[in-house]
Scaffold this motif. Structure first.
Motif, PDB file in Angstrom:
ATOM      1  N   GLY A  25       0.824  -1.208   0.000  1.00  0.00           N
ATOM      2  CA  GLY A  25       0.000   0.000   0.000  1.00  0.00           C
ATOM      3  C   GLY A  25       0.849   1.245   0.000  1.00  0.00           C
ATOM      4  N   ARG A  26       0.432   2.247   0.796  1.00  0.00           N
ATOM      5  CA  ARG A  26       1.149   3.514   0.854  1.00  0.00           C
ATOM      6  C   ARG A  26       1.635   3.855   2.265  1.00  0.00           C
ATOM      7  NH1 ARG A  26      -0.666   2.294  -3.324  1.00  0.00           N
ATOM      8  NH2 ARG A  26      -1.021   3.494  -5.228  1.00  0.00           N
ATOM      9  N   ASP A  27       0.972   3.273   3.269  1.00  0.00           N
ATOM     10  CA  ASP A  27       1.281   3.634   4.666  1.00  0.00           C
ATOM     11  C   ASP A  27       1.522   2.381   5.509  1.00  0.00           C
ATOM     12  OD1 ASP A  27      -1.252   2.613   4.517  1.00  0.00           O
ATOM     13  OD2 ASP A  27      -2.156   4.039   5.918  1.00  0.00           O
ATOM     14  N   ILE A  28       1.932   1.309   4.866  1.00  0.00           N
ATOM     15  CA  ILE A  28       2.027   0.029   5.586  1.00  0.00           C
ATOM     16  C   ILE A  28       3.195   0.044   6.577  1.00  0.00           C
ATOM     17  CG2 ILE A  28       2.120  -2.491   5.339  1.00  0.00           C
ATOM     18  CD1 ILE A  28      -0.322  -1.110   4.026  1.00  0.00           C
ATOM     19  N   GLY A  29       4.368   0.452   6.099  1.00  0.00           N
ATOM     20  CA  GLY A  29       5.537   0.468   6.992  1.00  0.00           C
ATOM     21  C   GLY A  29       5.497   1.607   7.998  1.00  0.00           C
ATOM     22  N   THR A  30       4.735   2.658   7.692  1.00  0.00           N
ATOM     23  CA  THR A  30       4.717   3.830   8.574  1.00  0.00           C
ATOM     24  C   THR A  30       3.567   3.801   9.579  1.00  0.00           C
ATOM     25  OG1 THR A  30       3.505   4.961   6.817  1.00  0.00           O
ATOM     26  CG2 THR A  30       5.873   5.417   6.966  1.00  0.00           C
ATOM     27  N   VAL A  31       2.398   3.307   9.161  1.00  0.00           N
ATOM     28  CA  VAL A  31       1.206   3.414  10.014  1.00  0.00           C
ATOM     29  C   VAL A  31       0.567   2.059  10.355  1.00  0.00           C
ATOM     30  CG1 VAL A  31      -1.157   4.346  10.145  1.00  0.00           C
ATOM     31  CG2 VAL A  31       0.677   5.727   9.131  1.00  0.00           C
ATOM     32  N   VAL A  32       0.357   1.231   9.339  1.00  0.00           N
ATOM     33  CA  VAL A  32      -0.415  -0.004   9.567  1.00  0.00           C
ATOM     34  C   VAL A  32       0.412  -1.025  10.356  1.00  0.00           C
ATOM     35  CG1 VAL A  32      -1.746  -1.864   8.490  1.00  0.00           C
ATOM     36  CG2 VAL A  32      -1.750   0.415   7.462  1.00  0.00           C
ATOM     37  N   PHE A  33       1.617  -1.317   9.856  1.00  0.00           N
ATOM     38  CA  PHE A  33       2.490  -2.273  10.554  1.00  0.00           C
ATOM     39  C   PHE A  33       3.864  -1.646  10.805  1.00  0.00           C
ATOM     40  CE2 PHE A  33      -0.210  -5.328   7.957  1.00  0.00           C
ATOM     41  CZ  PHE A  33      -1.055  -5.646   9.016  1.00  0.00           C
ATOM     42  N   ARG A  70       0.944  12.368  -6.607  1.00  0.00           N
ATOM     43  CA  ARG A  70       0.970  13.707  -6.024  1.00  0.00           C
ATOM     44  C   ARG A  70       0.041  13.767  -4.798  1.00  0.00           C
ATOM     45  NH1 ARG A  70      -1.732  18.057  -5.723  1.00  0.00           N
ATOM     46  NH2 ARG A  70      -3.487  17.347  -6.987  1.00  0.00           N
ATOM     47  N   ILE A  71      -1.189  13.303  -4.962  1.00  0.00           N
ATOM     48  CA  ILE A  71      -2.157  13.375  -3.853  1.00  0.00           C
ATOM     49  C   ILE A  71      -1.719  12.436  -2.712  1.00  0.00           C
ATOM     50  CG2 ILE A  71      -4.562  13.008  -3.147  1.00  0.00           C
ATOM     51  CD1 ILE A  71      -5.395  13.648  -6.036  1.00  0.00           C
ATOM     52  N   ASP A  72      -1.315  11.209  -3.054  1.00  0.00           N
ATOM     53  CA  ASP A  72      -0.952  10.229  -2.017  1.00  0.00           C
ATOM     54  C   ASP A  72       0.242  10.703  -1.192  1.00  0.00           C
ATOM     55  OD1 ASP A  72      -2.940   8.711  -3.156  1.00  0.00           O
ATOM     56  OD2 ASP A  72      -1.600   7.279  -4.141  1.00  0.00           O
ATOM     57  N   SER A  73       1.173  11.432  -1.837  1.00  0.00           N
ATOM     58  CA  SER A  73       2.391  11.854  -1.126  1.00  0.00           C
ATOM     59  C   SER A  73       2.190  13.158  -0.353  1.00  0.00           C
ATOM     60  CB  SER A  73       3.548  12.062  -2.106  1.00  0.00           C
ATOM     61  OG  SER A  73       3.721  10.920  -2.893  1.00  0.00           O
ATOM     62  N   SER A  74       1.164  13.929  -0.717  1.00  0.00           N
ATOM     63  CA  SER A  74       1.031  15.250  -0.089  1.00  0.00           C
ATOM     64  C   SER A  74      -0.135  15.356   0.883  1.00  0.00           C
ATOM     65  CB  SER A  74       0.897  16.328  -1.171  1.00  0.00           C
ATOM     66  OG  SER A  74      -0.276  16.089  -1.922  1.00  0.00           O
ATOM     67  N   ARG A  75      -0.943  14.295   1.018  1.00  0.00           N
ATOM     68  CA  ARG A  75      -2.081  14.404   1.945  1.00  0.00           C
ATOM     69  C   ARG A  75      -1.563  14.536   3.381  1.00  0.00           C
ATOM     70  NH1 ARG A  75      -3.298   8.245   0.631  1.00  0.00           N
ATOM     71  NH2 ARG A  75      -1.882   7.328   2.136  1.00  0.00           N
ATOM     72  N   THR A  76      -2.394  15.113   4.258  1.00  0.00           N
ATOM     73  CA  THR A  76      -1.923  15.328   5.628  1.00  0.00           C
ATOM     74  C   THR A  76      -1.984  14.043   6.453  1.00  0.00           C
ATOM     75  OG1 THR A  76      -4.027  16.506   5.719  1.00  0.00           O
ATOM     76  CG2 THR A  76      -2.078  17.730   6.355  1.00  0.00           C
ATOM     77  N   ASP A  77      -3.045  13.238   6.230  1.00  0.00           N
ATOM     78  CA  ASP A  77      -3.194  12.017   7.023  1.00  0.00           C
ATOM     79  C   ASP A  77      -2.405  10.876   6.372  1.00  0.00           C
ATOM     80  OD1 ASP A  77      -3.982   9.784   8.440  1.00  0.00           O
ATOM     81  OD2 ASP A  77      -6.078  10.391   8.562  1.00  0.00           O
ATOM     82  N   SER A  78      -1.381  10.390   7.070  1.00  0.00           N
ATOM     83  CA  SER A  78      -0.539   9.269   6.625  1.00  0.00           C
ATOM     84  C   SER A  78      -0.156   9.295   5.142  1.00  0.00           C
ATOM     85  CB  SER A  78      -1.164   7.925   6.994  1.00  0.00           C
ATOM     86  OG  SER A  78      -2.539   7.894   6.756  1.00  0.00           O
ATOM     87  N   PRO A  79       0.603  10.313   4.746  1.00  0.00           N
ATOM     88  CA  PRO A  79       1.036  10.375   3.343  1.00  0.00           C
ATOM     89  C   PRO A  79       2.005   9.245   2.995  1.00  0.00           C
ATOM     90  CG  PRO A  79       2.211  12.004   4.648  1.00  0.00           C
ATOM     91  CD  PRO A  79       1.169  11.412   5.550  1.00  0.00           C
ATOM     92  N   LEU A  80       2.110   8.961   1.702  1.00  0.00           N
ATOM     93  CA  LEU A  80       3.098   7.978   1.249  1.00  0.00           C
ATOM     94  C   LEU A  80       4.494   8.524   1.524  1.00  0.00           C
ATOM     95  CD1 LEU A  80       4.231   5.587  -0.433  1.00  0.00           C
ATOM     96  CD2 LEU A  80       3.937   7.005  -2.456  1.00  0.00           C
ATOM     97  N   ARG A  81       5.252   7.816   2.314  1.00  0.00           N
ATOM     98  CA  ARG A  81       6.671   8.155   2.481  1.00  0.00           C
ATOM     99  C   ARG A  81       7.417   6.899   2.891  1.00  0.00           C
ATOM    100  NH1 ARG A  81       8.611   8.342   7.474  1.00  0.00           N
ATOM    101  NH2 ARG A  81       7.132   8.476   9.196  1.00  0.00           N
ATOM    102  N   LYS A  82       8.713   6.916   2.600  1.00  0.00           N
ATOM    103  CA  LYS A  82       9.527   5.755   2.943  1.00  0.00           C
ATOM    104  C   LYS A  82       9.708   5.722   4.456  1.00  0.00           C
ATOM    105  CE  LYS A  82      14.365   4.940   2.765  1.00  0.00           C
ATOM    106  NZ  LYS A  82      14.325   4.546   4.111  1.00  0.00           N
ATOM    107  N   ALA A  83       9.448   4.585   5.083  1.00  0.00           N
ATOM    108  CA  ALA A  83       9.738   4.465   6.517  1.00  0.00           C
ATOM    109  C   ALA A  83      11.253   4.539   6.695  1.00  0.00           C
ATOM    110  CB  ALA A  83       9.210   3.125   7.039  1.00  0.00           C
ATOM    111  N   ASP A  84      11.700   5.082   7.816  1.00  0.00           N
ATOM    112  CA  ASP A  84      13.152   5.258   8.027  1.00  0.00           C
ATOM    113  C   ASP A  84      13.909   3.939   7.870  1.00  0.00           C
ATOM    114  OD1 ASP A  84      12.707   7.883   8.473  1.00  0.00           O
ATOM    115  OD2 ASP A  84      12.597   7.689  10.671  1.00  0.00           O
ATOM    116  N   ASP A  85      13.267   2.842   8.293  1.00  0.00           N
ATOM    117  CA  ASP A  85      13.961   1.554   8.262  1.00  0.00           C
ATOM    118  C   ASP A  85      13.586   0.702   7.043  1.00  0.00           C
ATOM    119  OD1 ASP A  85      11.419   1.415   9.252  1.00  0.00           O
ATOM    120  OD2 ASP A  85      11.863  -0.040  10.836  1.00  0.00           O
TER     121      ASP A  85
END
Ligand code: DC
Length: 227
Positions: A127-135, A180-195
């Protein structure tokens, strides 16, 4: 011993191909979180729900039931008992899914269900927020990327193979706009998790990509055994 594998990345960069390949090789469950946002979007389209209308969204979310079933070895998405696996890939859904996915109430409902589905290990989710938010505690996090033209061609082929006719330019615009929308939304945007480990698969075959990921899985399993 089993782990959780989280795969995030831009639209159409092969996340589901990799996730399905890993799930098959490891005998893990596959969780297609994008399909859930697509199913919600399909419901909104078919029932005239405006995603900007908080009350209507709240009510609709109470009426939506999403689950997955395996049919002939393939993952199928069900919305209120109907198999919508193919409908949710149509362009009308692709065009609206990113705006719908910015709505916090929608995200809350989907993430709660996804976390519940992953309450045991042995799962590959994309997905887009799996490593950052979901798991966030996933043992292996992969951030996939690929060149935009290559991604467009892959999606074009995939749609054509399902008999869905869409222009190359229209597909590319949709991918760019969703990114563009997935990476810039305020709630859990797509971004690489640090790890997360980055894999750029522009020049990789499906097998090469899978081999690379399986190597990472072996590393993580070994590390887990030591602890
Ligand atoms: O993976 P996909 O292209 O089927 O996802 C469709 C859309 O759903 C994507 O553009 C953004 C949204 N999505 C999301 O916001 N969070 C996720 N975990 C998965 C998908």
């Amino acid at each position: 011993m089993q782990i959780i594998i989280a795969i995030d990345g831009h639209s159409s960069c092969g996340k589901s191909t990799l996730a399905k390949g890993l799930a098959k090789a490891l005998h893990y469950a596959y969780l297609d979180t994008g399909a859930m946002y697509r199913a919600v979007t399909l419901y909104f389209l078919d029932h005239g729900v405006d995603y900007r209308d908080a009350a209507a969204v709240e009510q609709a979310l109470k009426e939506i039931e999403i689950h997955f079933e395996r049919i002939d070895g393939k993952n199928h998405t069900f919305l209120n008992g109907e198999d919508v696996e193919y409908k949710i890939r149509e362009m009308r859904v692709s065009d609206l899914v990113s705006p719908v996915s910015t709505v916090s109430a929608v995200r809350r409902a989907m993430v709660a269900q996804q976390k519940a589905m992953g309450n045991r290990r042995g799962i590959v989710a994309d997905g887009r927020d799996i490593g950052t938010v979901v798991f966030p505690d996933a043992e292996l996090k992969i951030f996939l990327t690929a060149d935009l033209d290559v991604r467009t061609s892959r999606r074009h082929l995939e749609l054509a193979s399902r008999g869905i006719d869409a222009e190359w330019d229209e597909i590319q615009e949709n991918l760019q706009e969703r990114d563009r929308i997935d990476s810039s939304r305020t709630d859990s945007p797509l971004r690489k998790a640090d790890d997360a480990v980055i894999i750029d698969n522009t020049l990789l075959s499906e097998e090469d990509q899978l081999d690379k990921a399986l190597e990472l899985v072996r590393e993580r399993l070994k590390a887990k055994l030591k602890h």
